[in-house]
Design a protein around this motif. Sequence first.
Motif, PDB file in Angstrom:
ATOM      1  N   ASP A 139      -0.549  25.093 -15.898  1.00 22.50           N
ATOM      2  CA  ASP A 139      -0.593  24.566 -14.531  1.00 22.50           C
ATOM      3  C   ASP A 139       0.570  23.582 -14.385  1.00 22.50           C
ATOM      4  N   SER A 144       8.295  33.213  -5.629  1.00 21.25           N
ATOM      5  CA  SER A 144       8.218  34.511  -4.924  1.00 21.25           C
ATOM      6  C   SER A 144       7.366  35.571  -5.625  1.00 21.25           C
ATOM      7  N   GLY A 156       4.146  35.400  -6.127  1.00 20.71           N
ATOM      8  CA  GLY A 156       2.770  35.359  -5.643  1.00 20.71           C
ATOM      9  C   GLY A 156       2.655  36.030  -4.292  1.00 20.71           C
TER      10      GLY A 156
END
Length: 171
Positions: A9, A121, A123
């Motif tokens: 994350d 880009s 996702g």
Amino acid sequence: MHLTAEQGDITTVHVDAIVNAANSSLLGGGGVDGAIHAAAGPRLLAACRELRRTTVPDGLAVGDAVATPGFDLPAAWVIHTVGPNRHRGETDPDLLVSCFTRSLDVAADLRARSVAFPAVSAGVYGWDPDDVARTAVAAVRSWDDANPAAVDEVRFVLFDAAVHDAFERAL
Ligand code: ADP
């Protein structure tokens, strides 16, 4: 430059600057953008609104990058870039190259030594993760060749295992 890929994350990463896959409005969205705004706190949205009022009144162009502080994030800075949206016909890889190189230009201007990137880009904007990974790795390497020792470390921090695999293959 030290170049790595890891699964994780990006909002938790301890680097000088993290890159946000934002949209042109800079006013928040889903995916990594939503996660970064949630972790940085409401001052990030206020800083983005201020950028819209001053620097980019018409929104940030695809392939460009601007910085705000990181506020509640471990990272000192957030560099916001806008990836090309394949669903809108933005299929030119040079637009994606520009996201990575412009973000590194901004990082160097900030004197940031370490930078973390998500898979811009890959996702909602619909690019194939392997295309993003190959483009990102080539763009960062050529930027480093042109700007030797400007940035010490780039970490690709990928949320999904499949996207992480794509970056490992590209590296
Ligand atoms: P875009 O609109 O540019 O495609 P998205 O946010 O939809 O951006 O997705 C970009 C990538 O970021 C996707 O691979 C998604 O899984 C990933 N992502 C989502 N949340 C996080 C996070 N907290 N840290 C790192 N990557 C993330």
